[in-house]
Write a protein that holds these residues in place. Sequence first.
Motif, PDB file in Angstrom:
ATOM      1  N   VAL A   1      -3.976   2.377  -3.745  1.00 42.57           N
ATOM      2  CA  VAL A   1      -3.492   1.241  -2.904  1.00 42.57           C
ATOM      3  C   VAL A   1      -1.917   1.464  -2.851  1.00 42.57           C
ATOM      4  CG1 VAL A   1      -2.863  -1.313  -2.907  1.00 42.57           C
ATOM      5  CG2 VAL A   1      -5.217  -0.535  -3.557  1.00 42.57           C
ATOM      6  N   ASN A   2      -1.177   1.666  -4.069  1.00 47.13           N
ATOM      7  CA  ASN A   2       0.474   1.980  -4.086  1.00 47.13           C
ATOM      8  C   ASN A   2       0.655   3.203  -3.036  1.00 47.13           C
ATOM      9  OD1 ASN A   2       3.069   1.304  -5.312  1.00 47.13           O
ATOM     10  ND2 ASN A   2       2.751   3.638  -5.624  1.00 47.13           N
ATOM     11  N   GLU A   3      -0.025   4.064  -3.124  1.00 50.05           N
ATOM     12  CA  GLU A   3       0.139   5.449  -2.273  1.00 50.05           C
ATOM     13  C   GLU A   3       0.230   4.897  -0.751  1.00 50.05           C
ATOM     14  OE1 GLU A   3       1.450   8.422  -3.123  1.00 50.05           O
ATOM     15  OE2 GLU A   3       1.545   7.627  -5.001  1.00 50.05           O
ATOM     16  N   VAL A   4      -0.982   4.374  -0.433  1.00 54.12           N
ATOM     17  CA  VAL A   4      -1.133   3.845   0.995  1.00 54.12           C
ATOM     18  C   VAL A   4      -0.135   2.918   1.437  1.00 54.12           C
ATOM     19  CG1 VAL A   4      -2.862   3.014   2.570  1.00 54.12           C
ATOM     20  CG2 VAL A   4      -3.556   4.592   0.757  1.00 54.12           C
ATOM     21  N   ILE A   5       0.339   2.123   0.657  1.00 49.72           N
ATOM     22  CA  ILE A   5       1.232   0.877   1.199  1.00 49.72           C
ATOM     23  C   ILE A   5       2.490   1.647   1.225  1.00 49.72           C
ATOM     24  CG2 ILE A   5       0.025  -1.090   0.523  1.00 49.72           C
ATOM     25  CD1 ILE A   5       1.781  -1.395  -1.683  1.00 49.72           C
ATOM     26  N   THR A   6       2.908   2.606   0.316  1.00 45.70           N
ATOM     27  CA  THR A   6       4.271   3.255   0.351  1.00 45.70           C
ATOM     28  C   THR A   6       4.136   4.044   1.548  1.00 45.70           C
ATOM     29  OG1 THR A   6       4.453   3.198  -1.899  1.00 45.70           O
ATOM     30  CG2 THR A   6       5.658   5.028  -0.756  1.00 45.70           C
ATOM     31  N   ASN A   7       3.150   4.827   2.136  1.00 44.54           N
ATOM     32  CA  ASN A   7       2.893   5.606   3.208  1.00 44.54           C
ATOM     33  C   ASN A   7       3.313   4.830   4.517  1.00 44.54           C
ATOM     34  OD1 ASN A   7       2.475   8.168   2.063  1.00 44.54           O
ATOM     35  ND2 ASN A   7       0.246   7.951   2.661  1.00 44.54           N
ATOM     36  N   VAL A   8       2.766   3.432   4.575  1.00 44.06           N
ATOM     37  CA  VAL A   8       3.130   2.683   5.594  1.00 44.06           C
ATOM     38  C   VAL A   8       4.720   2.307   5.715  1.00 44.06           C
ATOM     39  CG1 VAL A   8       2.961  -0.038   6.517  1.00 44.06           C
ATOM     40  CG2 VAL A   8       0.885   1.373   5.530  1.00 44.06           C
ATOM     41  N   VAL A   9       5.220   1.960   4.474  1.00 44.49           N
ATOM     42  CA  VAL A   9       6.816   1.813   4.402  1.00 44.49           C
ATOM     43  C   VAL A   9       7.488   2.989   4.939  1.00 44.49           C
ATOM     44  CG1 VAL A   9       8.629   1.193   2.954  1.00 44.49           C
ATOM     45  CG2 VAL A   9       6.579  -0.093   2.927  1.00 44.49           C
ATOM     46  N   LEU A  10       7.023   4.267   4.768  1.00 44.70           N
ATOM     47  CA  LEU A  10       7.557   5.155   4.729  1.00 44.70           C
ATOM     48  C   LEU A  10       7.600   5.927   6.210  1.00 44.70           C
ATOM     49  CD1 LEU A  10       7.652   7.289   1.482  1.00 44.70           C
ATOM     50  CD2 LEU A  10       9.575   5.829   2.291  1.00 44.70           C
ATOM     51  N   HIS A  11       6.239   5.995   6.650  1.00 41.33           N
ATOM     52  CA  HIS A  11       5.922   6.630   7.890  1.00 41.33           C
ATOM     53  C   HIS A  11       5.171   5.699   8.839  1.00 41.33           C
ATOM     54  CE1 HIS A  11       6.414   9.915   5.446  1.00 41.33           C
ATOM     55  NE2 HIS A  11       5.373   9.574   4.591  1.00 41.33           N
ATOM     56  N   ALA A  12       5.143   4.387   8.783  1.00 45.21           N
ATOM     57  CA  ALA A  12       4.607   3.511   9.802  1.00 45.21           C
ATOM     58  C   ALA A  12       5.249   2.326  10.194  1.00 45.21           C
ATOM     59  CB  ALA A  12       3.046   3.429   9.508  1.00 45.21           C
ATOM     60  N   GLY A  13       6.760   2.189  10.379  1.00 38.86           N
ATOM     61  CA  GLY A  13       7.210   1.220  10.636  1.00 38.86           C
ATOM     62  C   GLY A  13       7.716   0.237   9.685  1.00 38.86           C
ATOM     63  N   GLY A  14       7.550   0.401   8.248  1.00 38.69           N
ATOM     64  CA  GLY A  14       8.171  -0.330   7.341  1.00 38.69           C
ATOM     65  C   GLY A  14       7.372  -1.673   6.844  1.00 38.69           C
ATOM     66  N   GLN A  15       6.483  -1.909   7.404  1.00 42.16           N
ATOM     67  CA  GLN A  15       5.678  -3.234   7.303  1.00 42.16           C
ATOM     68  C   GLN A  15       4.231  -2.839   7.636  1.00 42.16           C
ATOM     69  OE1 GLN A  15       7.517  -6.301   9.594  1.00 42.16           O
ATOM     70  NE2 GLN A  15       9.239  -6.416   8.242  1.00 42.16           N
ATOM     71  N   GLY A  16       3.307  -3.876   6.731  1.00 44.17           N
ATOM     72  CA  GLY A  16       1.854  -3.735   6.825  1.00 44.17           C
ATOM     73  C   GLY A  16       1.260  -4.840   6.389  1.00 44.17           C
ATOM     74  N   ARG A  17       0.122  -4.825   6.170  1.00 39.32           N
ATOM     75  CA  ARG A  17      -0.722  -5.977   5.683  1.00 39.32           C
ATOM     76  C   ARG A  17      -1.879  -5.400   4.768  1.00 39.32           C
ATOM     77  NH1 ARG A  17      -5.466  -8.977   9.105  1.00 39.32           N
ATOM     78  NH2 ARG A  17      -5.834 -10.655   7.517  1.00 39.32           N
ATOM     79  N   ALA A  18      -2.181  -6.122   3.547  1.00 40.70           N
ATOM     80  CA  ALA A  18      -2.935  -5.604   2.649  1.00 40.70           C
ATOM     81  C   ALA A  18      -3.867  -6.764   2.446  1.00 40.70           C
ATOM     82  CB  ALA A  18      -2.549  -5.170   1.335  1.00 40.70           C
ATOM     83  N   VAL A  19      -5.382  -6.209   2.782  1.00 38.16           N
ATOM     84  CA  VAL A  19      -6.499  -7.304   2.414  1.00 38.16           C
ATOM     85  C   VAL A  19      -7.341  -6.807   1.384  1.00 38.16           C
ATOM     86  CG1 VAL A  19      -8.346  -8.452   3.335  1.00 38.16           C
ATOM     87  CG2 VAL A  19      -6.333  -8.103   4.701  1.00 38.16           C
ATOM     88  N   LEU A  20      -7.520  -7.324   0.322  1.00 38.07           N
ATOM     89  CA  LEU A  20      -8.365  -7.092  -0.911  1.00 38.07           C
ATOM     90  C   LEU A  20      -9.456  -8.113  -1.242  1.00 38.07           C
ATOM     91  CD1 LEU A  20      -8.800  -5.238  -3.458  1.00 38.07           C
ATOM     92  CD2 LEU A  20      -7.250  -7.074  -4.428  1.00 38.07           C
ATOM     93  N   TRP A  21     -10.758  -7.549  -0.944  1.00 38.16           N
ATOM     94  CA  TRP A  21     -11.978  -8.556  -1.084  1.00 38.16           C
ATOM     95  C   TRP A  21     -13.029  -7.779  -1.908  1.00 38.16           C
ATOM     96  CZ3 TRP A  21     -10.942  -5.536   2.946  1.00 38.16           C
ATOM     97  CH2 TRP A  21     -12.001  -4.590   3.388  1.00 38.16           C
ATOM     98  N   LEU A  22     -13.976  -8.744  -2.497  1.00 41.17           N
ATOM     99  CA  LEU A  22     -15.083  -8.225  -3.043  1.00 41.17           C
ATOM    100  C   LEU A  22     -16.454  -8.422  -2.240  1.00 41.17           C
ATOM    101  CD1 LEU A  22     -14.789  -9.845  -6.460  1.00 41.17           C
ATOM    102  CD2 LEU A  22     -13.737  -7.705  -5.771  1.00 41.17           C
ATOM    103  N   ALA A  23     -17.274  -7.163  -2.262  1.00 42.12           N
ATOM    104  CA  ALA A  23     -18.763  -7.323  -1.433  1.00 42.12           C
ATOM    105  C   ALA A  23     -19.311  -5.965  -1.865  1.00 42.12           C
ATOM    106  CB  ALA A  23     -18.176  -7.028  -0.014  1.00 42.12           C
ATOM    107  N   GLY A  24     -20.573  -6.402  -2.013  1.00 45.40           N
ATOM    108  CA  GLY A  24     -21.736  -5.394  -2.305  1.00 45.40           C
ATOM    109  C   GLY A  24     -21.419  -4.796  -3.585  1.00 45.40           C
TER     110      GLY A  24
END
Length: 156
Positions: free
Chosen positions: A64-87
């Motif tokens: 998760v950290n790597e993916v959110i860091t990629n958003v900050v560095l390569h995709a405009g600097g802001q994002g949204r994280a959603v975490l849930w349980l299912a199945g």
Amino acid sequence: MGQSVRSAPATESTVLPGSPADASQLLDRRFGRDEIAVVRHEVSGRLAAVGLSGDRLQGFVLAVNEVITNVVLHAGGQGRAVLWLAGGSAWCTVTDSGPGIPARYLRPPEMPDSFQVGGRGIWLAHQLCDEVTVATGPIGTTIGLRIALPRRATST
């Protein structure tokens, strides 16, 4: 560990891959450069509370950290994280409104060279998660991460 590629969702209200209506949401937050550590700690704490622990917990949090860091560095600097349980699994999607991932980067990643600078984030996610999905297009990207929970965590 599978990967699928499809067009990015058109709006935030779009049902996320693997998120049934009865899913148990643990986190839904926007983030920027200054919140990377906060999101990492929130994901860790919420998953520990439902029984994920040890290397599986630490690995998923690292992915998760790597993916959110990629958003900050390569995709405009802001994002949204959603975490849930299912199945019987924990799911995390990280969404940005960047220009999309170029096609040459969408094939399953190979192990980066020892001295290569960067390029390890998505590769690590594939190593540490049970499933990684990518939905990308000109209006943004959503990376989905899934990890199976231990049986005792899913029996509640």
